[in-house]
Design a protein around this motif. Structure first.
Motif, PDB file in Angstrom:
ATOM      1  N   THR A 519      42.541  45.220  44.881  1.00 32.94           N
ATOM      2  CA  THR A 519      43.057  43.956  44.149  1.00 32.94           C
ATOM      3  C   THR A 519      41.532  43.561  44.817  1.00 32.94           C
ATOM      4  N   LEU A 520      41.337  43.315  45.870  1.00 35.92           N
ATOM      5  CA  LEU A 520      40.851  42.688  47.097  1.00 35.92           C
ATOM      6  C   LEU A 520      39.055  42.530  46.541  1.00 35.92           C
ATOM      7  N   PRO A 521      38.090  43.725  46.713  1.00 35.76           N
ATOM      8  CA  PRO A 521      36.606  44.040  45.977  1.00 35.76           C
ATOM      9  C   PRO A 521      36.880  43.641  44.478  1.00 35.76           C
ATOM     10  N   MET A 522      37.587  44.051  43.787  1.00 40.86           N
ATOM     11  CA  MET A 522      37.856  43.607  42.338  1.00 40.86           C
ATOM     12  C   MET A 522      37.569  41.770  42.605  1.00 40.86           C
ATOM     13  N   ALA A 523      38.557  41.839  42.773  1.00 38.71           N
ATOM     14  CA  ALA A 523      38.561  39.790  42.611  1.00 38.71           C
ATOM     15  C   ALA A 523      37.036  39.074  43.424  1.00 38.71           C
ATOM     16  N   ALA A 524      36.777  39.492  44.212  1.00 38.25           N
ATOM     17  CA  ALA A 524      35.549  39.160  44.942  1.00 38.25           C
ATOM     18  C   ALA A 524      34.326  39.449  44.273  1.00 38.25           C
ATOM     19  N   GLY A 525      33.918  40.202  43.298  1.00 37.58           N
ATOM     20  CA  GLY A 525      33.090  41.506  42.616  1.00 37.58           C
ATOM     21  C   GLY A 525      32.810  39.952  41.182  1.00 37.58           C
ATOM     22  N   LEU A 526      34.021  39.744  40.953  1.00 39.98           N
ATOM     23  CA  LEU A 526      34.475  38.753  39.611  1.00 39.98           C
ATOM     24  C   LEU A 526      33.925  37.018  40.843  1.00 39.98           C
ATOM     25  N   ALA A 527      34.863  37.232  41.434  1.00 41.58           N
ATOM     26  CA  ALA A 527      34.116  35.607  42.021  1.00 41.58           C
ATOM     27  C   ALA A 527      32.969  36.032  42.258  1.00 41.58           C
ATOM     28  N   LEU A 528      31.627  36.444  42.783  1.00 40.04           N
ATOM     29  CA  LEU A 528      30.240  36.730  43.249  1.00 40.04           C
ATOM     30  C   LEU A 528      29.875  36.645  41.499  1.00 40.04           C
ATOM     31  N   THR A 529      30.671  36.896  40.898  1.00 38.41           N
ATOM     32  CA  THR A 529      30.097  37.288  38.909  1.00 38.41           C
ATOM     33  C   THR A 529      30.431  36.260  38.874  1.00 38.41           C
ATOM     34  N   GLY A 530      30.936  34.975  38.948  1.00 41.09           N
ATOM     35  CA  GLY A 530      31.391  33.474  38.563  1.00 41.09           C
ATOM     36  C   GLY A 530      30.460  32.398  39.305  1.00 41.09           C
ATOM     37  N   ALA A 531      29.861  33.292  40.452  1.00 44.17           N
ATOM     38  CA  ALA A 531      29.365  32.219  40.863  1.00 44.17           C
ATOM     39  C   ALA A 531      28.241  32.496  40.740  1.00 44.17           C
TER      40      ALA A 531
END
Length: 580
Positions: A519-531
């Motif tokens: 959950t955490l690395p996936m959320a971080a990856g998606l957040a960074l993609t959005g940024a």
């Protein structure tokens, strides 16, 4: 001359009379206290309980019966303290005001002070053997010893009848004798009544906070150490620390420059005395936390030495203190955890002061960040080390932002060669620090300083720092190589790096077998993609121009397509493997 002489005589007579009355009332109240304490009390059956085992850092001592204390016991103690204060004020009047008014010869004034001192101590020894005389004896003995010490300060600093070394030696002997009496009577209040008045009244006699006064109080603090061994007297330790620390801090604030080296040496002596005293008293204390804090307080003059000394000596003092406290932690394996935390924090603060004193300008941020990385890697199993690394990283980050500010990432800004190199190195070190700190928290676990509830917050903060450092590195390098054109290329490279990091996080999430851990690395990856996507449309689209903008969008789009395709295939393969 007649009128001042009469005023002095009246003041002296009134002080002596008031002191005699207070001591008499104190004795009467002590007798009443003894009578009330010896009155029979109703018998209440008590079930004896097993005594708790002693702490591993304390020595076993036989329990002492608690003395009976009546409701009026505190009144006698209060009046005794007042008697000490009033009598010592009378001694000061005898030594100073009488001298200013020309009343009596100096020899008579000093002899009178010593005679008063001897008489008070003699009466105290006789009074202590009588029922209820302990409180009054302690007050009289403290007054006599303090009066003798003030006489020594007067003949050394005010009248200059004896050289300073002789005065220091005799003063230490008198103070040590008084404190030895306190140890013999097993009375911490007597020790405090000897030390505390001297801290307040000695500067009045000497007339200045100079090296002579500092030497007097350092000698007294050193002489008091053997008396305190084996006693759990935290209050006395605090008084000893104050006696050595307060005049040094005042001297550092008022130093005119010519005595800076000697004051710096005295700061080092005070720190050594505080640390050695703390280590010697630690095995017998029941309050290791306050003792450790007082030990750290005794090193404050070393930490503040840079205010009055040159950079070189101040750096040496702070660095020596940092290494000494680190050596104590590494060598002394039996230290209580709270002491380890206090000493480690002291070592870190001293190291930070040493670094910021020795280095300035562009080189400061890389050194602070490099220190943080070393601490985070070397002490990844220690919660204290992680906090220290975070503190150094915060200080280094503040300095880093002073020349790698957000404004330099919005507008192409030419930097000096030193600032450019420092920004590039500090950016890489900041990325390494986030990675090392994350690994340290992961290795430490929830019980060693990491909290699972704080993981999303820490991950977000770490990702933001890495993103900023990557952008600062690429943009600074681009400006250094190609000026304005390099600035645009640097931003394109930063956007692509963001997407690449997002892809790495998503790939790492897919490799985890535990779905909850994804959950955490996936959320971080998606957040960074959005940024990264937001940066493309909100900044790059308006700032970049020409082929740089075209290349940024095309390459970013291809990377996002590849990420989506690869992620979908990996999920399908995992689902197929799970069904089979």
């Amino acid at each position: 001359m007649t009128e001042p002489r009469a005023v002095i005589n009246r003041l002296s007579a009134e002080c002596h009379a008031l002191s005699w009355q207070l001591n008499r009332v104190s004795g009467e109240l002590a007798e009443l206290d003894r009578i009330l304490g010896s009155a029979p009390a109703p018998v209440v059956p008590v079930v004896p309980a097993a005594p708790p085992p002693p702490a591993p850092w304390t020595t076993h001592t036989e329990p002492k019966p608690a003395p009976a204390v009546g409701d009026s016991g505190w009144v006698g103690k209060l009046l005794a303290v007042a008697g000490v204060a009033v009598t010592l004020v009378g001694v000061v009047l005898l030594l100073v005001l009488a001298a200013q008014a020309g009343v009596l010869r100096p020899e008579i004034r000093v002899a009178g002070g010593f005679a008063l001192s001897a008489g008070l101590v003699g009466v105290a020894c006789r009074l202590r053997t009588r029922p209820g005389g302990r409180i009054g004896a302690i007050a009289l003995a403290a007054t006599g010893i303090a009066a003798a010490y003030l006489d020594l300060v007067a003949i050394t600093a005010h009248y200059q009848w004896v050289p300073a070394p002789v005065g220091l030696a005799v003063a230490a002997a008198v103070g040590g004798a008084g404190l030895a009496l306190a140890r013999r009577w097993d009375s911490e209040p007597l020790a405090l009544l000897v030390l505390v008045p001297l801290i307040v009244l000695a500067p009045i006699i000497s007339g200045d906070v100079d090296l002579l006064l500092i030497g007097f109080l350092l000698a007294l603090s050193a002489a008091a150490l053997p008396v305190q061994l084996g006693r759990d007297w935290t209050g006395m330790f605090a008084a000893r620390i104050a006696a050595a620390t307060l005049p040094l801090l005042a001297a550092l604030a008022l130093s005119g420059g010519h005595d800076r080296w000697l004051i710096g040496g005295a700061c080092g002596v005070a720190a050594i005395l505080a640390v050695v005293s703390g280590l010697l008293l630690l095995p017998t204390t029941t309050r290791p936390g306050p003792l450790a804090l007082l030990t750290a307080a005794g090193t404050l003059p070393v930490l503040a030495a840079g205010a009055a000394m040159d950079r070189g000596p101040a750096t040496v003092l702070a660095a020596a203190l940092s290494m000494a406290m680190l050596a104590v932690i590494l060598i002394h394996r039996a230290l209580p955890p709270v002491v380890v935390q206090v000493f480690a924090a002291l070592s870190a603060v001293a190291a930070l002061i040493a670094i910021t004193t020795a280095f300035h300008g562009s080189v400061l941020a890389p050194i602070l960040l490099a220190t943080a990385v070393i601490v985070a890697v070397a002490g990844r199993q220690s919660g204290v080390a992680r906090w220290v690394a975070t503190g150094f990283g915060f200080a280094g980050g503040i300095v880093y932002l002073s020349y790698a500010s957000p404004a330099s990432l919005i507008i192409a800004t030419a930097m000096s060669a030193a600032d450019t190199v420092s920004t590039l190195i500090a950016s890489l070190l900041l990325i390494a620090l986030v990675a090392a700190t994350a690994r340290a928290y992961a290795a430490g676990g929830v019980g060693q300083g990491a909290n699972s509830a704080d993981a999303p917050i820490l991950a977000t903060a770490g990702g933001a720092l890495i993103g900023y450092a990557v952008t600062a590195f690429t943009v600074t390098l681009g400006v250094a190589i190609g000026g304005t054109g390099g600035f645009l290329a640097g931003h394109m490279a930063a956007t692509l790096c963001w997407i690449a990091m997002a892809a790495a996080l998503l790939r790492y999430a897919l490799r985890l077998t535990d779905r909850d851990a994804r959950t955490l690395p996936m959320a971080a990856g998606l957040a960074l993609t959005g940024a990264a996507t937001a940066k493309l449309f909100l900044f790059d689209l308006g700032t970049l121009d020409g082929m740089v903008r075209v290349a940024a969008f095309i390459v970013a789009g291809l990377l996002l397509l590849g990420m989506g395709t690869g992620y979908a295939r990996s999920l399908a393969q995992q689902d197929a493997g799970g069904q089979s």
